[in-house]
Design a protein around this motif. Structure first.
Motif, short mmCIF file in Angstrom:
data_model
loop_
_atom_site.label_atom_id
_atom_site.label_comp_id
_atom_site.label_asym_id
_atom_site.label_seq_id
_atom_site.Cartn_x
_atom_site.Cartn_y
_atom_site.Cartn_z
N ASN A 121 52.31 35.73 54.06
CA ASN A 121 53.64 34.76 54.25
C ASN A 121 53.94 33.90 53.12
N ASP A 122 52.85 33.40 52.59
CA ASP A 122 52.97 32.65 51.30
C ASP A 122 52.81 33.38 50.05
N LYS A 123 53.87 33.69 49.51
CA LYS A 123 53.89 34.87 48.40
C LYS A 123 53.23 34.37 47.06
N GLU A 124 53.12 32.99 46.77
CA GLU A 124 52.44 32.59 45.59
C GLU A 124 50.95 32.70 45.76
N ARG A 125 50.49 32.21 47.02
CA ARG A 125 49.12 32.26 47.25
C ARG A 125 48.54 33.78 47.38
N ALA A 126 49.47 34.45 47.87
CA ALA A 126 49.14 36.04 48.10
C ALA A 126 49.15 36.64 46.51
N ARG A 127 49.92 36.28 45.80
CA ARG A 127 49.76 36.94 44.37
C ARG A 127 48.75 36.46 43.55
N LEU A 128 48.21 35.16 43.69
CA LEU A 128 47.23 34.60 43.05
C LEU A 128 45.89 35.37 43.55
N ASN A 129 45.90 35.44 44.73
CA ASN A 129 44.50 35.89 45.39
C ASN A 129 44.54 37.58 45.13
N THR A 130 45.58 38.02 45.29
CA THR A 130 45.41 39.47 44.84
C THR A 130 44.73 39.60 43.55
N MET A 131 45.48 39.02 42.74
CA MET A 131 44.60 39.01 41.19
C MET A 131 43.35 38.93 41.17
N LYS A 132 42.78 37.91 41.78
CA LYS A 132 41.32 37.72 41.98
C LYS A 132 40.61 38.90 42.72
N VAL A 133 41.40 39.56 43.66
CA VAL A 133 40.67 40.85 44.25
C VAL A 133 40.39 41.79 43.38
N ILE A 134 41.38 42.03 42.72
CA ILE A 134 41.53 43.15 41.44
C ILE A 134 40.42 42.65 40.56
N LEU A 135 40.53 41.51 39.91
CA LEU A 135 39.48 41.15 38.86
C LEU A 135 38.17 41.34 39.23
N ASN A 136 37.85 41.08 40.56
CA ASN A 136 36.50 41.04 41.02
C ASN A 136 36.22 42.59 41.28
N ALA A 137 36.97 43.54 41.23
CA ALA A 137 36.63 44.84 41.45
C ALA A 137 35.64 45.62 40.41
N ALA A 138 35.92 44.87 39.09
CA ALA A 138 35.12 45.65 37.97
C ALA A 138 34.28 44.27 36.91
N ASP A 139 33.22 44.40 36.17
CA ASP A 139 32.44 43.30 35.76
C ASP A 139 32.65 43.47 34.49
N TYR A 140 33.89 43.00 34.13
CA TYR A 140 34.05 43.10 32.63
C TYR A 140 33.81 41.57 31.81
N LYS A 141 33.71 41.89 30.69
CA LYS A 141 33.01 40.77 29.57
C LYS A 141 34.19 39.76 29.52
N GLY A 142 33.83 38.55 29.11
CA GLY A 142 34.58 37.49 28.57
C GLY A 142 35.59 36.70 29.68
N ARG A 143 34.97 36.82 31.09
CA ARG A 143 35.61 36.05 32.07
C ARG A 143 35.51 34.43 31.76
N ASP A 144 36.88 34.00 32.07
CA ASP A 144 37.05 32.48 31.71
C ASP A 144 36.25 31.58 32.50
N PRO A 145 34.98 31.03 32.16
CA PRO A 145 34.28 30.20 33.09
C PRO A 145 34.95 29.17 33.78
N ASP A 146 35.95 28.68 33.31
CA ASP A 146 36.72 27.42 34.05
C ASP A 146 37.29 28.13 35.27
N LEU A 147 37.72 29.31 35.47
CA LEU A 147 38.40 29.87 36.63
C LEU A 147 37.43 29.99 37.85
N ASP A 148 37.93 29.87 38.85
CA ASP A 148 37.29 30.17 40.15
C ASP A 148 37.61 31.58 40.58
N PHE A 149 36.92 32.54 40.53
CA PHE A 149 37.16 33.91 41.02
C PHE A 149 37.10 34.08 42.51
N THR A 150 36.70 33.15 43.20
CA THR A 150 36.51 33.26 44.55
C THR A 150 37.70 33.54 45.38
#
Length: 259
Positions: free
Chosen positions: A202-231
């Motif tokens: 319903n909230d497109k902005e929050r949906a887009r941000l959280n979808t990105m998090k889900v996709i990023l959490n699907a693979a253990d890639y190097k160099g993640r920004d430690p200042d970002l909350d991926f939850t």
């Protein structure tokens, strides 16, 4: 989406580039399925995800209705033809789950084709994952009222009228049919190997941000920004098994599904 919200996505779009690089270096394949009702926000989300991506290493696939020849083939064949090579990500704007939702609701497939799909898809996906493909299954969930509001906007906005299809016009009338098929689909195809993630959109902005998090959490890639909350925000991202429980509770309370 406002300029401030767009800027808020930029750190995550940078992370998506890192993920792409990881897939390329490790020669990995990734598939992301975008499912959900019409006007649930799938297309806009895909555009934000891919906005800065390296075009050589991703594809967005949105297949139309199958031809007569394709209807005579193994159902998954035309989707498999679009699968990623090593180092590539493919985002399906609607996928083989068309058979579980749109095709079943509108009678574009027979009851037997529908049953065969539900019987076969879990093994198909298990094999896909076993052989190394990263599979992310997203279902965008929008309320009936919000869908109606978005349809009205499409109807009255000349820049959006192209989005309004004949099937869209019937989506509200068939709301309950779609809800039942959604339940059946989640119940039968949410597996340990290939779980569903429900995106409250319903909230497109929050949906887009959280979808990105889900996709990023699907693979253990190097160099993640430690200042970002991926939850992911639990108010926006709901595991399929929890959505099934919510729908079961709705049916127990009122005798019918409401979402």
């Amino acid at each position: 989406m406002g300029a401030k919200a767009e800027r808020g996505l930029r750190p995550w779009q940078v992370e998506l580039l890192k993920l792409q690089r990881h897939l390329e270096l490790e020669n990995l394949r990734m598939i992301v399925l975008f499912e959900g009702r019409d006007a649930a926000g799938k297309g806009g989300c895909i555009r934000r995800i891919t906005r800065f991506m390296n075009e050589k290493h991703y594809r967005v696939v949105a297949l139309g209705r199958p031809t007569q020849e394709q209807r005579s083939q193994w159902y998954f064949q035309r989707y498999v033809a679009q699968f990623p090579a090593g180092g590539e990500m493919v985002l399906f704007d609607r996928s083989w789950y068309n058979r579980a939702m749109v095709e079943r609701v509108f009678g574009f497939c027979s009851p037997k084709e529908y049953r065969d799909f539900l019987l076969g898809v879990t093994g198909f996906e298990k094999d896909l994952v076993r052989q190394g493909t990263i599979l992310v299954k997203l279902y965008f969930s929008v309320t009936r009222e919000e869908q109606a509001r978005r349809f009205e906007r499409r109807r009255t906005d000349p820049l959006r009228q192209w989005k309004l299809s004949e099937i869209d016009m019937q989506a509200q009338d068939r709301w309950d049919d779609f809800t039942f098929r959604k339940y059946e689909m989640l119940h039968r195809t949410d597996t340990r190997a290939a779980p569903w993630q429900i995106i409250r959109s319903n909230d497109k902005e929050r949906a887009r941000l959280n979808t990105m998090k889900v996709i990023l959490n699907a693979a253990d890639y190097k160099g993640r920004d430690p200042d970002l909350d991926f939850t992911p925000d639990p108010a926006i991202v709901v595991p399929g098994v929890e959505e099934i429980a919510v729908m079961d509770a709705q049916r127990e309370r009122s005798g019918r599904f409401t979402g």
